[in-house]
Design a protein around this motif. Sequence first.
Motif, PDB file in Angstrom:
ATOM      1  N   PHE A 111       0.827  -1.206   0.000  1.00  0.00           N
ATOM      2  CA  PHE A 111       0.000   0.000   0.000  1.00  0.00           C
ATOM      3  C   PHE A 111       0.860   1.255   0.000  1.00  0.00           C
ATOM      4  N   LEU A 112       1.832   1.293   0.907  1.00  0.00           N
ATOM      5  CA  LEU A 112       2.699   2.470   1.002  1.00  0.00           C
ATOM      6  C   LEU A 112       3.434   2.729  -0.304  1.00  0.00           C
ATOM      7  N   SER A 113       3.953   1.675  -0.903  1.00  0.00           N
ATOM      8  CA  SER A 113       4.693   1.808  -2.156  1.00  0.00           C
ATOM      9  C   SER A 113       3.798   2.305  -3.286  1.00  0.00           C
ATOM     10  N   LEU A 114       2.634   1.701  -3.432  1.00  0.00           N
ATOM     11  CA  LEU A 114       1.713   2.095  -4.507  1.00  0.00           C
ATOM     12  C   LEU A 114       1.236   3.538  -4.356  1.00  0.00           C
ATOM     13  N   MET A 115       1.028   3.978  -3.127  1.00  0.00           N
ATOM     14  CA  MET A 115       0.521   5.326  -2.883  1.00  0.00           C
ATOM     15  C   MET A 115       1.635   6.364  -2.744  1.00  0.00           C
ATOM     16  N   GLY A 116       2.884   5.897  -2.693  1.00  0.00           N
ATOM     17  CA  GLY A 116       3.999   6.824  -2.543  1.00  0.00           C
ATOM     18  C   GLY A 116       4.030   7.478  -1.166  1.00  0.00           C
ATOM     19  N   LEU A 117       3.625   6.721  -0.162  1.00  0.00           N
ATOM     20  CA  LEU A 117       3.574   7.238   1.208  1.00  0.00           C
ATOM     21  C   LEU A 117       4.702   6.652   2.049  1.00  0.00           C
ATOM     22  N   GLU A 118       5.068   7.382   3.078  1.00  0.00           N
ATOM     23  CA  GLU A 118       6.003   6.879   4.079  1.00  0.00           C
ATOM     24  C   GLU A 118       5.203   6.318   5.244  1.00  0.00           C
ATOM     25  N   ARG A 119       5.708   5.274   5.871  1.00  0.00           N
ATOM     26  CA  ARG A 119       5.016   4.648   6.987  1.00  0.00           C
ATOM     27  C   ARG A 119       4.708   5.661   8.083  1.00  0.00           C
ATOM     28  N   LYS A 120       5.703   6.481   8.434  1.00  0.00           N
ATOM     29  CA  LYS A 120       5.528   7.461   9.511  1.00  0.00           C
ATOM     30  C   LYS A 120       4.385   8.419   9.211  1.00  0.00           C
ATOM     31  N   ASP A 121       4.278   8.855   7.976  1.00  0.00           N
ATOM     32  CA  ASP A 121       3.210   9.791   7.613  1.00  0.00           C
ATOM     33  C   ASP A 121       1.830   9.154   7.758  1.00  0.00           C
ATOM     34  N   LEU A 122       1.692   7.906   7.277  1.00  0.00           N
ATOM     35  CA  LEU A 122       0.412   7.211   7.421  1.00  0.00           C
ATOM     36  C   LEU A 122       0.112   6.980   8.906  1.00  0.00           C
ATOM     37  N   HIS A 123       1.111   6.516   9.639  1.00  0.00           N
ATOM     38  CA  HIS A 123       0.944   6.261  11.072  1.00  0.00           C
ATOM     39  C   HIS A 123       0.498   7.518  11.802  1.00  0.00           C
ATOM     40  N   ASP A 124       1.184   8.628  11.555  1.00  0.00           N
ATOM     41  CA  ASP A 124       0.846   9.875  12.249  1.00  0.00           C
ATOM     42  C   ASP A 124      -0.552  10.371  11.881  1.00  0.00           C
ATOM     43  N   THR A 125      -0.968  10.140  10.645  1.00  0.00           N
ATOM     44  CA  THR A 125      -2.277  10.594  10.185  1.00  0.00           C
ATOM     45  C   THR A 125      -3.411   9.745  10.745  1.00  0.00           C
ATOM     46  N   ILE A 126      -3.217   8.437  10.797  1.00  0.00           N
ATOM     47  CA  ILE A 126      -4.295   7.519  11.185  1.00  0.00           C
ATOM     48  C   ILE A 126      -4.295   7.222  12.689  1.00  0.00           C
ATOM     49  N   CYS A 127      -3.132   7.137  13.287  1.00  0.00           N
ATOM     50  CA  CYS A 127      -3.035   6.683  14.679  1.00  0.00           C
ATOM     51  C   CYS A 127      -3.005   7.810  15.713  1.00  0.00           C
ATOM     52  N   PHE A 128      -3.034   9.058  15.243  1.00  0.00           N
ATOM     53  CA  PHE A 128      -3.032  10.212  16.142  1.00  0.00           C
ATOM     54  C   PHE A 128      -4.042  11.244  15.671  1.00  0.00           C
ATOM     55  N   TYR A 129      -4.407  12.137  16.550  1.00  0.00           N
ATOM     56  CA  TYR A 129      -5.201  13.298  16.179  1.00  0.00           C
ATOM     57  C   TYR A 129      -4.714  14.480  17.007  1.00  0.00           C
ATOM     58  N   GLU A 130      -5.013  15.670  16.547  1.00  0.00           N
ATOM     59  CA  GLU A 130      -4.613  16.873  17.262  1.00  0.00           C
ATOM     60  C   GLU A 130      -5.844  17.634  17.709  1.00  0.00           C
ATOM     61  N   ILE A 131      -5.734  18.225  18.889  1.00  0.00           N
ATOM     62  CA  ILE A 131      -6.797  19.101  19.366  1.00  0.00           C
ATOM     63  C   ILE A 131      -6.182  20.477  19.611  1.00  0.00           C
ATOM     64  N   LEU A 132      -6.988  21.494  19.414  1.00  0.00           N
ATOM     65  CA  LEU A 132      -6.562  22.866  19.629  1.00  0.00           C
ATOM     66  C   LEU A 132      -7.089  23.317  20.985  1.00  0.00           C
ATOM     67  N   ILE A 133      -6.195  23.749  21.835  1.00  0.00           N
ATOM     68  CA  ILE A 133      -6.564  24.157  23.187  1.00  0.00           C
ATOM     69  C   ILE A 133      -6.483  25.682  23.270  1.00  0.00           C
ATOM     70  N   ALA A 134      -7.567  26.280  23.724  1.00  0.00           N
ATOM     71  CA  ALA A 134      -7.648  27.736  23.899  1.00  0.00           C
ATOM     72  C   ALA A 134      -7.304  28.483  22.614  1.00  0.00           C
ATOM     73  N   GLY A 135      -7.572  27.849  21.478  1.00  0.00           N
ATOM     74  CA  GLY A 135      -7.388  28.510  20.197  1.00  0.00           C
ATOM     75  C   GLY A 135      -5.952  28.728  19.771  1.00  0.00           C
ATOM     76  N   ARG A 136      -4.991  28.193  20.526  1.00  0.00           N
ATOM     77  CA  ARG A 136      -3.608  28.449  20.134  1.00  0.00           C
ATOM     78  C   ARG A 136      -2.652  27.283  20.351  1.00  0.00           C
ATOM     79  N   ASP A 137      -2.897  26.444  21.295  1.00  0.00           N
ATOM     80  CA  ASP A 137      -1.981  25.342  21.589  1.00  0.00           C
ATOM     81  C   ASP A 137      -2.521  24.028  21.016  1.00  0.00           C
ATOM     82  N   LYS A 138      -1.685  23.350  20.240  1.00  0.00           N
ATOM     83  CA  LYS A 138      -2.070  22.050  19.702  1.00  0.00           C
ATOM     84  C   LYS A 138      -1.549  20.951  20.618  1.00  0.00           C
ATOM     85  N   GLN A 139      -2.391  19.975  20.807  1.00  0.00           N
ATOM     86  CA  GLN A 139      -1.987  18.821  21.592  1.00  0.00           C
ATOM     87  C   GLN A 139      -2.267  17.569  20.781  1.00  0.00           C
TER      88      GLN A 139
END
Length: 138
Positions: free
Chosen positions: A66-94
């Motif tokens: 999958f990674l090869s066919l899509m031209g993706l790096e494992r880390k990029d897919l992992h970070d996109t699918i296995c994590f999420y970010e929330i914005l705290i007080a409109g300025r800090d990302k967690q």
Amino acid sequence: RRDCVDDQEEFDNLIESMSLLQFYPDQVRDIMRVSVSCMHALNLTFTAPSEDESDLDDANPHLQKFLSLMGLERKDLHDTICFYEILIAGRDKQRRNQSKANAEKGMEAFIKSIYNAMFTYLVDTINQRISIQSSKSS
């Protein structure tokens, strides 16, 4: 196959149809690449290092394909699918971990968005080609 459909004949018919609709060879290659990559993506699995964490299953043979066919790096897919970010007080990302179940849902949504984009592209392109061919015939 139990349905007695000849896959090679069906594939040949598909390629012939795409040729008749004047798809360029690189367009056909890209459409096939995206289709096959989505099939591999449907077979991806995740591990759960803990109840609130997820990780791509590196033992799954579909991951590298999958990674090869899509031209993706494992880390990029992992970070996109296995994590999420929330914005705290409109300025800090967690950054927070996704659970295995949420990572699986995220992957399903990713695959659906790829299929949707490809379907839209195919419909728009075919409609455009049919319209051009119809106007030339008139």
